[in-house]
Structures are given as C-alpha cells and as structure tokens.
Motif scaffolding. Sequence first.
Motif, short mmCIF file in Angstrom:
data_model
loop_
_atom_site.label_atom_id
_atom_site.label_comp_id
_atom_site.label_asym_id
_atom_site.label_seq_id
_atom_site.Cartn_x
_atom_site.Cartn_y
_atom_site.Cartn_z
N GLU A 51 -21.72 -10.85 87.17
CA GLU A 51 -21.89 -9.78 86.18
C GLU A 51 -21.94 -10.37 84.76
N TYR A 52 -21.12 -11.38 84.50
CA TYR A 52 -21.14 -12.04 83.20
C TYR A 52 -22.53 -12.60 82.89
N TYR A 53 -23.12 -13.30 83.84
CA TYR A 53 -24.43 -13.90 83.60
C TYR A 53 -25.54 -12.84 83.56
N ARG A 54 -25.37 -11.74 84.26
CA ARG A 54 -26.36 -10.66 84.18
C ARG A 54 -26.39 -10.07 82.77
N VAL A 55 -25.21 -9.77 82.24
CA VAL A 55 -25.13 -9.18 80.90
C VAL A 55 -25.55 -10.21 79.84
N LYS A 56 -25.17 -11.45 80.05
CA LYS A 56 -25.55 -12.51 79.11
C LYS A 56 -27.07 -12.67 79.08
N GLY A 57 -27.72 -12.54 80.23
CA GLY A 57 -29.17 -12.65 80.28
C GLY A 57 -29.84 -11.55 79.47
N LEU A 58 -29.30 -10.34 79.55
CA LEU A 58 -29.85 -9.23 78.77
C LEU A 58 -29.66 -9.48 77.28
N ALA A 59 -28.50 -10.04 76.91
CA ALA A 59 -28.24 -10.35 75.50
C ALA A 59 -29.17 -11.46 75.02
N ALA A 60 -29.47 -12.41 75.89
CA ALA A 60 -30.38 -13.51 75.52
C ALA A 60 -31.78 -12.99 75.26
N GLU A 61 -32.19 -11.99 76.01
CA GLU A 61 -33.52 -11.41 75.80
C GLU A 61 -33.62 -10.78 74.41
N ARG A 62 -32.51 -10.23 73.93
CA ARG A 62 -32.50 -9.60 72.62
C ARG A 62 -32.36 -10.61 71.49
N ASP A 63 -31.52 -11.64 71.71
CA ASP A 63 -31.22 -12.58 70.62
C ASP A 63 -30.82 -13.94 71.18
N PRO A 64 -31.79 -14.74 71.61
CA PRO A 64 -31.46 -16.04 72.21
C PRO A 64 -30.77 -17.01 71.25
N LEU A 65 -31.08 -16.95 69.97
CA LEU A 65 -30.47 -17.87 69.02
C LEU A 65 -28.97 -17.61 68.89
N GLY A 170 -39.23 -17.26 71.81
CA GLY A 170 -39.20 -16.66 73.14
C GLY A 170 -38.88 -17.60 74.30
N PRO A 171 -39.46 -18.82 74.34
CA PRO A 171 -39.16 -19.72 75.46
C PRO A 171 -37.68 -20.07 75.63
N LEU A 172 -36.89 -19.89 74.57
CA LEU A 172 -35.46 -20.16 74.68
C LEU A 172 -34.79 -19.25 75.70
N VAL A 173 -35.30 -18.03 75.82
CA VAL A 173 -34.73 -17.09 76.78
C VAL A 173 -34.81 -17.67 78.19
N SER A 174 -35.96 -18.23 78.52
CA SER A 174 -36.15 -18.83 79.84
C SER A 174 -35.20 -20.00 80.05
N VAL A 175 -35.03 -20.82 79.03
CA VAL A 175 -34.13 -21.99 79.14
C VAL A 175 -32.70 -21.54 79.38
N ILE A 176 -32.25 -20.55 78.62
CA ILE A 176 -30.88 -20.05 78.76
C ILE A 176 -30.66 -19.46 80.15
N LYS A 177 -31.63 -18.67 80.62
CA LYS A 177 -31.48 -18.05 81.94
C LYS A 177 -31.50 -19.09 83.06
#
Length: 227
Positions: A51-65, A170-177
Amino acid sequence: MRSFTNFCETWFVQLKHLVNQLYSAPRPPSTPDQHHHLLQLVHKLMSHYAEYYRVKGLAAERDPLSILAAPWATSLECSLHWIAGWRPTTAFHLVYTESSIRFESHIAEILRGMSTGDLGDLSPSQFRRVSELQCETVKEENAITEELSEWQDGASELIGECGDIEEKIGPLVSVIKKADDLRLRTVRRVLELLTTHQAAEFLIAAAELQFGIRSWGENHDRLRTDV
C-alpha cells in the motif's frame, strides 16, 4: 506532497502496530493455528508495504522531484537513500547479518544437531538461492541506476529549455516506480525462500532497522535545529 507526508506518518504508526503483533506471535509456531496466525501477520505486513508503494507511485506521478527529495524522511534516511528509498540489496545483507547473529547465539544447540528453525538455521539450499537472487537484484539495481544517470546526464537541457519541462521530468516517474517495484519484489522473493518463522524474523529485523535509523535521524535533526 504534504498529503503523502501525512500518509507516511500514519503509515509508520500502523507499521509499528503490525510489527508489535508479529513480535508477540509465538515463534516458532507449535500448532497449525499458530502457524496460520503467523502467516496471516506476514501477509498483512507485506500488504502494508504494498500500500505504501501504491500511494507513493501516485504521488510520484504528480510530483516526482518532491518524491526524490523525500521531505517525509530525516536527513540520515535521505543520506542512505537510493532513488527515494532503501537499496533493494540491503535485504540480502540483512539476511546474512541476522543469520550470523542467530547462528552464533544458538551454536551450542546447532552443534548438538538441534534445529532452531530461525534465520540462524538456513539450509545450504536456502543460502544458494538467496545468493542467486542477490546477483539478479544487483543487475536490476544497476540497470535502474543507469537509467537515472542517463536522465541526469541530460539535465543541462533543462536550463533555458523552451519546450515542455514537464515532458523532460516525466521519465523520472518511471525510474521511481521501477525502483520501488524492485524494492517490494525483492522482499517478496526473499520471503518465498524462507519458512514462515524465518519470514517473520526477517520482517521484524527489517522494521527494527527502519525504526532505528528513523529514530537516530530524528534525534540528529532535532539537535541540529537546536544549535
């Protein structure tokens, strides 16, 4: 990002509660009911991490930096981060360390041929499979690190960029996920190699390491603020 920081605070409190339940469960389980109960607690803890990583992924989509800056973490935690979280291969160091500690504490029983059933009682087959998984994980870690390095190499293009800067970030989102997927997948695959008793001990040790680092980090940040 404030909403994710608030989520992390609540999530961390819940993690402590789940770990306390796991710590209080009989180990090793001596009855089928105890084994089932321990297995359920392991699954609940893993669902909590998922659940932590699911919510973190959504947050990364909004603001990866902001995710990479990790405002929810202490300075010490940030200094240990690999792409906004713990390095996946840390799981293997933890297995080896806990196995060594528990082996030494039960060496008399083990030399008498007694089975402790804990992480100090890993079989040669388990050690081999853990080592193989470690090698696979190192390769994936390196590939993700290389992907981030390639993005960083192009950072100069962001300066004075007339185009859409969001497209460049944008590509940072993929790296984080990918990094978070590897973190969660590594723990799951490690647990698959362990018995339920060993899996519970591994998760407790991992959480205690996490609690300890956060506590030291909070103390350090508090002292630094008071100066």
